[in-house]
Design a protein around this motif. Structure first.
Motif, PDB file in Angstrom:
ATOM      1  N   ALA A 126     -35.335 -40.942 -33.806  1.00  0.00           N
ATOM      2  CA  ALA A 126     -35.546 -41.618 -35.092  1.00  0.00           C
ATOM      3  C   ALA A 126     -36.229 -40.716 -36.098  1.00  0.00           C
ATOM      4  O   ALA A 126     -35.834 -40.662 -37.252  1.00  0.00           O
ATOM      5  CB  ALA A 126     -36.361 -42.884 -34.899  1.00  0.00           C
ATOM      6  N   CYS A 127     -37.270 -40.006 -35.636  1.00  0.00           N
ATOM      7  CA  CYS A 127     -37.996 -39.202 -36.615  1.00  0.00           C
ATOM      8  C   CYS A 127     -37.870 -37.725 -36.316  1.00  0.00           C
ATOM      9  O   CYS A 127     -38.247 -36.896 -37.130  1.00  0.00           O
ATOM     10  CB  CYS A 127     -39.462 -39.600 -36.686  1.00  0.00           C
ATOM     11  SG  CYS A 127     -40.440 -38.945 -35.333  1.00  0.00           S
ATOM     12  N   GLY A 128     -37.341 -37.372 -35.132  1.00  0.00           N
ATOM     13  CA  GLY A 128     -37.108 -35.973 -34.839  1.00  0.00           C
ATOM     14  C   GLY A 128     -38.325 -35.234 -34.334  1.00  0.00           C
ATOM     15  O   GLY A 128     -38.243 -34.075 -33.971  1.00  0.00           O
ATOM     16  N   CYS A 129     -39.482 -35.887 -34.285  1.00  0.00           N
ATOM     17  CA  CYS A 129     -40.677 -35.171 -33.848  1.00  0.00           C
ATOM     18  C   CYS A 129     -40.562 -34.841 -32.366  1.00  0.00           C
ATOM     19  O   CYS A 129     -39.799 -35.439 -31.632  1.00  0.00           O
ATOM     20  CB  CYS A 129     -41.942 -35.989 -34.135  1.00  0.00           C
ATOM     21  SG  CYS A 129     -42.132 -37.405 -33.047  1.00  0.00           S
ATOM     22  N   ASN A 138     -42.798 -35.136 -30.108  1.00  0.00           N
ATOM     23  CA  ASN A 138     -43.802 -35.777 -29.268  1.00  0.00           C
ATOM     24  C   ASN A 138     -43.272 -36.890 -28.373  1.00  0.00           C
ATOM     25  O   ASN A 138     -43.983 -37.397 -27.541  1.00  0.00           O
ATOM     26  CB  ASN A 138     -44.914 -36.378 -30.127  1.00  0.00           C
ATOM     27  CG  ASN A 138     -45.622 -35.299 -30.908  1.00  0.00           C
ATOM     28  OD1 ASN A 138     -45.479 -34.126 -30.560  1.00  0.00           O
ATOM     29  ND2 ASN A 138     -46.331 -35.691 -31.940  1.00  0.00           N
ATOM     30  N   HIS A 154     -46.148 -43.023 -32.805  1.00  0.00           N
ATOM     31  CA  HIS A 154     -46.160 -42.656 -34.216  1.00  0.00           C
ATOM     32  C   HIS A 154     -45.794 -43.852 -35.070  1.00  0.00           C
ATOM     33  O   HIS A 154     -46.013 -43.846 -36.256  1.00  0.00           O
ATOM     34  CB  HIS A 154     -45.308 -41.431 -34.539  1.00  0.00           C
ATOM     35  CG  HIS A 154     -43.875 -41.543 -34.146  1.00  0.00           C
ATOM     36  ND1 HIS A 154     -43.013 -42.402 -34.745  1.00  0.00           N
ATOM     37  CD2 HIS A 154     -43.166 -40.868 -33.212  1.00  0.00           C
ATOM     38  CE1 HIS A 154     -41.821 -42.254 -34.196  1.00  0.00           C
ATOM     39  NE2 HIS A 154     -41.874 -41.331 -33.271  1.00  0.00           N
ATOM     40  N   HIS A 187     -43.940 -45.056 -36.873  1.00  0.00           N
ATOM     41  CA  HIS A 187     -43.084 -44.963 -38.051  1.00  0.00           C
ATOM     42  C   HIS A 187     -43.649 -45.676 -39.262  1.00  0.00           C
ATOM     43  O   HIS A 187     -42.924 -46.168 -40.097  1.00  0.00           O
ATOM     44  CB  HIS A 187     -41.666 -45.446 -37.743  1.00  0.00           C
ATOM     45  CG  HIS A 187     -40.921 -44.417 -36.971  1.00  0.00           C
ATOM     46  ND1 HIS A 187     -39.595 -44.494 -36.724  1.00  0.00           N
ATOM     47  CD2 HIS A 187     -41.330 -43.257 -36.409  1.00  0.00           C
ATOM     48  CE1 HIS A 187     -39.223 -43.442 -36.005  1.00  0.00           C
ATOM     49  NE2 HIS A 187     -40.261 -42.691 -35.809  1.00  0.00           N
ATOM     50  N   ASP A 188     -44.950 -45.769 -39.355  1.00  0.00           N
ATOM     51  CA  ASP A 188     -45.558 -46.224 -40.594  1.00  0.00           C
ATOM     52  C   ASP A 188     -45.556 -45.036 -41.534  1.00  0.00           C
ATOM     53  O   ASP A 188     -46.234 -44.049 -41.290  1.00  0.00           O
ATOM     54  CB  ASP A 188     -47.003 -46.690 -40.349  1.00  0.00           C
ATOM     55  CG  ASP A 188     -47.001 -48.025 -39.643  1.00  0.00           C
ATOM     56  OD1 ASP A 188     -46.010 -48.770 -39.809  1.00  0.00           O
ATOM     57  OD2 ASP A 188     -47.965 -48.289 -38.901  1.00  0.00           O
ATOM     58  N   ARG A 189     -44.788 -45.210 -42.557  1.00  0.00           N
ATOM     59  CA  ARG A 189     -44.658 -44.064 -43.458  1.00  0.00           C
ATOM     60  C   ARG A 189     -45.734 -44.076 -44.522  1.00  0.00           C
ATOM     61  O   ARG A 189     -46.101 -45.112 -45.054  1.00  0.00           O
ATOM     62  CB  ARG A 189     -43.303 -44.093 -44.137  1.00  0.00           C
ATOM     63  CG  ARG A 189     -42.199 -43.646 -43.211  1.00  0.00           C
ATOM     64  CD  ARG A 189     -40.970 -43.395 -44.022  1.00  0.00           C
ATOM     65  NE  ARG A 189     -39.905 -42.892 -43.190  1.00  0.00           N
ATOM     66  CZ  ARG A 189     -38.754 -42.460 -43.683  1.00  0.00           C
ATOM     67  NH1 ARG A 189     -38.525 -42.512 -44.993  1.00  0.00           N
ATOM     68  NH2 ARG A 189     -37.829 -42.000 -42.886  1.00  0.00           N
ATOM     69  N   THR A 190     -46.223 -42.921 -44.817  1.00  0.00           N
ATOM     70  CA  THR A 190     -47.177 -42.779 -45.916  1.00  0.00           C
ATOM     71  C   THR A 190     -46.530 -41.916 -46.979  1.00  0.00           C
ATOM     72  O   THR A 190     -46.024 -40.834 -46.690  1.00  0.00           O
ATOM     73  CB  THR A 190     -48.457 -42.070 -45.420  1.00  0.00           C
ATOM     74  OG1 THR A 190     -48.879 -42.731 -44.230  1.00  0.00           O
ATOM     75  CG2 THR A 190     -49.545 -42.107 -46.469  1.00  0.00           C
ATOM     76  N   ALA A 191     -46.526 -42.420 -48.188  1.00  0.00           N
ATOM     77  CA  ALA A 191     -45.984 -41.625 -49.297  1.00  0.00           C
ATOM     78  C   ALA A 191     -47.106 -40.811 -49.918  1.00  0.00           C
ATOM     79  O   ALA A 191     -48.214 -41.319 -50.120  1.00  0.00           O
ATOM     80  CB  ALA A 191     -45.361 -42.546 -50.339  1.00  0.00           C
TER      81      ALA A 191
END
Lengths: 253, 113
Positions: free
Chosen positions: A4-7, A9, A33, A35-39
């Motif tokens: 999903a995010c490619g990290c 971990n 992680h 997936h809480d995104r911070t802008a």
């Protein structure tokens, strides 16, 4: 790796089917992680770093009393031949930074013609940027110089985006390139302060309408100064040299 | 292909802005039509370079803007998408370009790693 995010971990096993990934993502992996995104706002010109260094270059040149021009054109349009002519005319009053992808050939030509010169080998880059010019200036002895010529990498596209710290941009369009190039590469010609129509001695052999090229350039850019030159025969070069000498404050004997 | 060096400088700024322990999810940029940057080439370079810098899942969002010009002959203001669009009122090209050259890195989105 987390799909999903490619990290890197993510520790399998995944517990949710791939189709539901993301919906219950926090539970799907051992790592958290979530997936809480911070802008994070940035709001910067991508070329801001280049432009900052360009201003530093301009201030340095001003403090040394130098007038700088950035010459841009296609490969083979005669940039170095014109610069050699200027070197024979201005000698030590002029210094030259030459950009090419590889070889020191052009700097050697300029030095043989009578001006000091350093070469920037970009090793692949299609343009000079302010940072490479900043370092080239460190290698140049500018004592007694009034005019700095920066001969850009031969290219009608990319160099026009980069401020190097020059005072004026000079575009060359030579007769063998064809009279239709101004509107094909408008960004460069739109920003040019000076247009040189080069290799003008070839006019009898070329179907090149100087009026068309000049009018198209003036249509984009009404205030452009135009010189029709041949560095080979010297035609028009007195006028162009006079223009540069006046701008740079060079007193020609 | 100056897009490669543009992306490289963009990712330098991004790396400085990322809080420790986060991974990069999205990069948002705005491109004016006259900034001399090809969106396709930018995206291509971004994918390659982001992967090389350790952000394999980062996406690039490109917002496009219009360019606004003011005709120097008749004073008319108009939008243009390319340099060779003439003034719709008087048909001339000479104008001051008021916007359209911008290429800005607007924001990034990060996730906890």
């Amino acid at each position: 790796m987390c799909e999903a995010c490619g990290c890197e971990n993510a520790q399998s096993p995944r517990t949710s089917p791939p189709g539901e990934h993301g919906r219950d993502h926090a539970d799907a992996h051992v790592h958290r992680h979530g997936h809480d995104r911070t802008a994070i706002p940035i709001g910067a010109e991508v070329l801001a770093a280049n432009n900052r260094i360009a201003e530093t270059n301009r201030a340095l040149l001003k403090s040394k009393g130098l007038y700088a021009v950035n010459i841009m054109s296609s490969p083979g349009s005669g940039k170095t031949t014109i610069v050699e002519y200027l070197a024979r005319r201005f000698g030590d009053a002029m210094a030259v930074i030459v950009g090419d992808v590889q070889t020191r050939r052009d700097a050697e030509r300029v030095i043989r013609a009578g001006s000091r010169s350093v070469q920037i080998e970009t090793n692949g880059a299609c343009h000079l940027d302010a940072h490479s010019v900043e370092h080239a200036l460190e290698r140049l002895d500018l004592e007694g110089c009034k005019l700095l010529v920066i001969e850009n990498v031969g290219n009608l596209v990319c160099p026009s985006s980069y401020d190097l710290g020059e005072h004026e941009k000079i575009a060359i369009l030579s007769l063998p390139e064809g009279d239709d190039k101004v509107l094909k590469y408008p960004s460069l010609f739109h920003r040019a302060n000076v247009l040189l129509i080069g290799k003008i001695d070839l006019a009898p052999y070329m179907e090149f309408s100087v009026d068309k090229a000049v009018n198209e350039c003036r249509s984009l850019n009404r205030s452009v100064a135009v010189f029709r030159v041949s560095a080979k025969t010297g035609e028009g070069m007195d006028d162009f040299c006079g223009y540069l000498a006046a701008k740079a404050g060079i007193i020609v004997a | 292909m100056h897009e490669l060096s543009l992306v490289s400088s963009m990712l330098d700024t991004v790396a400085n802005a990322m809080p420790p322990g986060t991974c990069l999810a999205e990069v948002r940029v705005t491109l004016g039509p006259l900034c001399g940057v090809s969106p396709d080439a930018l995206e291509f370079c971004f994918i390659e370079l982001a992967r090389a810098r350790g952000y394999p899942a980062a996406r690039l969002q490109i917002a496009r803007t219009n360019s606004r010009a003011k005709c120097k002959s008749c004073g008319h203001s108009y939008d243009l998408s390319q340099f060779d669009v003439v003034c719709p009122e008087c048909g001339t090209l000479d104008r001051s370009i008021e916007s359209g050259r911008e290429f800005t890195l607007d924001s990034i989105e990060v996730e906890e790693a």
